[in-house]
Design an enzyme around this catalytic site. Structure first.
Site, PDB file in Angstrom:
ATOM      1  N   HIS A  21       0.849  -1.287   0.071  1.00 19.67           N
ATOM      2  CA  HIS A  21      -0.029  -0.119  -0.035  1.00 19.67           C
ATOM      3  C   HIS A  21       0.801   1.122   0.017  1.00 19.67           C
ATOM      4  O   HIS A  21       0.556   2.174  -0.708  1.00 19.67           O
ATOM      5  CB  HIS A  21      -1.079   0.040   1.243  1.00 19.67           C
ATOM      6  CG  HIS A  21      -2.216  -0.741   0.935  1.00 19.67           C
ATOM      7  ND1 HIS A  21      -3.113  -0.341   0.261  1.00 19.67           N
ATOM      8  CD2 HIS A  21      -2.336  -2.167   1.319  1.00 19.67           C
ATOM      9  CE1 HIS A  21      -3.937  -1.200   0.147  1.00 19.67           C
ATOM     10  NE2 HIS A  21      -3.588  -2.246   0.849  1.00 19.67           N
ATOM     11  N   CYS A  56      -4.757  -4.498 -17.034  1.00 19.24           N
ATOM     12  CA  CYS A  56      -5.004  -3.527 -15.786  1.00 19.24           C
ATOM     13  C   CYS A  56      -4.330  -3.538 -14.557  1.00 19.24           C
ATOM     14  O   CYS A  56      -4.416  -2.923 -13.798  1.00 19.24           O
ATOM     15  CB  CYS A  56      -6.254  -3.298 -15.459  1.00 19.24           C
ATOM     16  SG  CYS A  56      -6.749  -4.934 -14.770  1.00 19.24           S
TER      17      CYS A  56
HETATM   18  C1  PEP Z   1      -4.177  -7.324 -10.682  1.00 19.05           C
HETATM   19  O1  PEP Z   1      -4.212  -8.304  -9.882  1.00 19.05           O
HETATM   20  O2  PEP Z   1      -3.077  -7.184 -11.592  1.00 19.05           O
HETATM   21  C2  PEP Z   1      -5.187  -6.488 -10.758  1.00 19.05           C
HETATM   22  C3  PEP Z   1      -5.086  -5.382 -11.317  1.00 19.05           C
HETATM   23  O3  PEP Z   1      -6.141  -6.589  -9.423  1.00 19.05           O
HETATM   24  P1  PEP Z   1      -5.440  -6.143  -7.888  1.00 19.05           P
HETATM   25  O4  PEP Z   1      -4.336  -5.381  -8.057  1.00 19.05           O
HETATM   26  O5  PEP Z   1      -6.532  -5.026  -7.306  1.00 19.05           O
HETATM   27  O6  PEP Z   1      -5.430  -7.360  -7.234  1.00 19.05           O
END
Ligand code: PEP
Ligand code: MG
Length: 570
Positions: A187, A495
């Site tokens: 974080h 993403c």
């Molecule tokens: C990922 O796992 O790459 C993602 C985009 O989801 P999160 O970071 O929210 O787990």
């Protein structure tokens, strides 16, 4: 001169004086007893009052913060009056322990419990230690250990910052962050990126830097050094000159030959979405809906959900907004969906899987998304996190259709989904690669752990191979699809944080991904570098990266082929 190498988590080069985070509050002596003149009831009342005061202070800070920082502070504030913590302290007081010692021990045992749980829960031990120290400081009537105050801008050096500290950093005072601990996906790192501060984490040994010493930080290279000379001053000057080029994105992601690669934003709520729209993001590639409800102990109502989603849709009328259904569990627990006693939360009932243990929540969420979509002009797509099999994709698509949502998709973040993408895509309209989790699962390395940072690297050839397998799966799915209408491969976007790395963005484009979604701050740099290569060049670089034997080799080969990176100081 001292030199330290860590993991660079946000670009930027600065020189400034080092200031260390003050040492944690001195521990109340072990075995310290309650004074005979103090009744246990009075001590218990003092602890409750101190917890409430800390909660108020943190909420006040939350009021001055925004975006992710605000949410994190609010979640930390709740912990200050957490019944488990306070009850454990009162039990110790009733057994004759002093109030300060009781809070300390209660905090330690709650933190240890979270640490044993691993994943996100382990990451939250920082919050518990932070809250514990703040309550003890309140009981002592002294200032809590906080970011140092200084008239001149400085580079903050710490072991690892609690989210509460990071969230209220004043970026006009703190010009860079350096931590000895912490991981690249923690974080702390995510918030540093959202503040746009050059940051290096997991830089072992930086505690040896003297307070006030001039320090050079390169947030791209992950380098920290003392006694900066002419070379470092020149590097900073180049960065300052080029940085202005990287401040704006014109809203049109494309390669040098005109191939369009729409650049979208990752957001956690309406405020983020408005900022993303102001940064010219071409839509939202990932709305992390669980971020809208992180502090909730119960399932949000239909009305609350509609309001939260509509707030995001309204920022992007006529544009694509990809809503991810609640990804609760592991690094993001939601009390109404997740079991905090699971031994292995990252491999447990998380994401889409919570529909097995808590049926109904997903159906109601889809109804709220559909309702919000019907009241807005955004082009709403919906995807499920943590899909592992084609059957799960089919079930999710059926639920979406049932709710009246026309564009169902899945996240590909479990290697099994990448390897069976052809069949997964038979059932849904698109896939979005979550490379953060895809990397953690491919490499069997907890994404929160600093010591595993080298494994948790999306440049790992194994991760690139899984991305390639997913794109190839979509091409193969289109070829095998009977109807002519389906002849075009279904879109596969990215993403995960990898999309925000300009060099890796080129590789992803070369591998054939259709869109890239990232923190809005990364948009200008990614767009600038994408525009320097044609699709043929991007394919060539992707081929070179895929053929490398290690993440370091892949990165070096691609960086060598992208002179724009050095020109732009990236
Ligand atoms: C990922 O796992 O790459 C993602 C985009 O989801 P999160 O970071 O929210 O787990
Ligand atoms: Mg994920």
């Amino acid at each position: 001169m001292q030199s330290f190498v860590g993991v660079g988590v946000f670009r930027g080069r600065v020189i400034g004086p080092a200031r260390h985070m003050p040492p944690a509050l001195a521990e109340p002596p072990m075995g310290e007893k309650l004074e005979s003149s103090t009744a246990p009831e009075t001590a218990a009342a003092n602890v409750k009052a101190a917890g409430a005061a800390v909660k108020t202070q943190l909420l006040e800070r939350a009021g001055r913060a925004d975006g992710t920082g605000k949410e994190v502070l609010e979640a930390t504030a709740l912990m200050a009056t957490d019944p488990m913590l306070i009850k454990a302290a009162i039990k110790l007081i009733n057994a004759g322990t002093s109030a300060e010692r009781a809070v300390w021990e209660a905090g330690e045992s709650v933190a240890q419990m979270l640490l044993n749980l691993g994943g996100y829960m382990a990451e939250r031990t920082h919050d518990v230690h932070d809250v514990k120290s703040r309550i003890v400081a309140e009981l002592r009537g002294v200032a809590a250990p906080e970011i140092p105050d200084s008239a001149e801008p400085f580079i903050l050096i710490a072991e690892d910052l609690a989210p509460a500290d990071t969230a209220t950093l004043d970026p006009t005072k703190v010009i860079a962050l350096v931590t000895a601990g912490g991981g690249p996906q923690s974080h702390t790192a995510i918030i540093a990126r959202s503040l746009g501060l050059p940051a290096v984490v997991a830089a072992a040994g930086v505690h040896d830097i003297s307070d006030g010493a001039l320090v050079y930080v390169d947030g791209s290279a992950g380098v920290v050094s003392t006694e900066p000379g002419d070379a470092e001053a020149a590097a900073v000057a180049i960065w300052q000159e080029k940085a202005s080029l990287l401040n704006v994105f014109d809203g049109n992601g494309q390669l040098a030959d005109g191939t369009l690669i729409p650049l979208l934003a990752n957001v956690g709520g309406a405020k983020d979405a408005q900022e993303a729209a102001a940064a010219n993001a071409q839509g939202v590639g990932l709305l992390r809906t669980e971020f809208c409800f992180l502090g909730n102990s119960t399932e949000p109502s239909h009305g609350d959900q509609v309001a939260a989603y509509k707030g995001v849709f309204d920022a992007f009328p006529g544009r694509k907004v990809v809503v991810r259904t609640l990804d609760a569990g592991a690094d993001k627990p939601l009390p109404f969906l997740t079991d905090s006693t699971e031994p292995n939360p990252a491999l447990g009932v998380r994401g889409y899987r919570t529909d097995i243990s808590t049926p109904g929540v997903l159906t109601r969420q889809l109804a709220a998304i559909a309702d919000a979509a019907s009241q807005a002009e955004a082009d709403v797509w919906v995807m499920a996190p943590m899909i592992s099999t084609p059957a799960e994709a089919a079930d999710f698509a059926a639920m979406c259709t049932g709710a009246g949502l026309k564009t169902p998709g899945v996240m590909v973040e479990v290697p099994s989904a990448a390897l069976t993408a052809r069949h997964v895509l038979d059932h849904v309209e698109f896939a979005s690669l979550g490379t953060n989790d895809l990397t953690q699962y491919a490499m069997a390395a907890d994404r929160q752990l600093g010591p595993l940072a080298a494994l948790n690297d999306p440049w790992q050839p194994a991760v690139l191979a899984l991305i390639q397998a997913t794109v190839e799966g979509s091409i193969s799915q289109a070829k095998h699809s009977a109807s002519l209408e389906d002849a075009r491969p279904k879109p596969v976007g990215v993403c995960g944080e990898s999309a925000a790395d300009p060099a890796l963005a080129v590789v992803l484009a070369g591998l054939g991904v259709s869109t890239l979604s990232m923190t809005p701050r990364a948009l200008p740099a990614v767009a600038a570098v994408l525009r320097t290569v044609t699709l043929a060049q991007a394919r060539q670089l992707a081929y070179r990266a895929g053929a490398a034997a290690s993440a370091a080799e892949a990165r070096a080969l691609v960086r060598d082929g992208l002179p724009a990176l050095a020109e732009l100081g990236l």
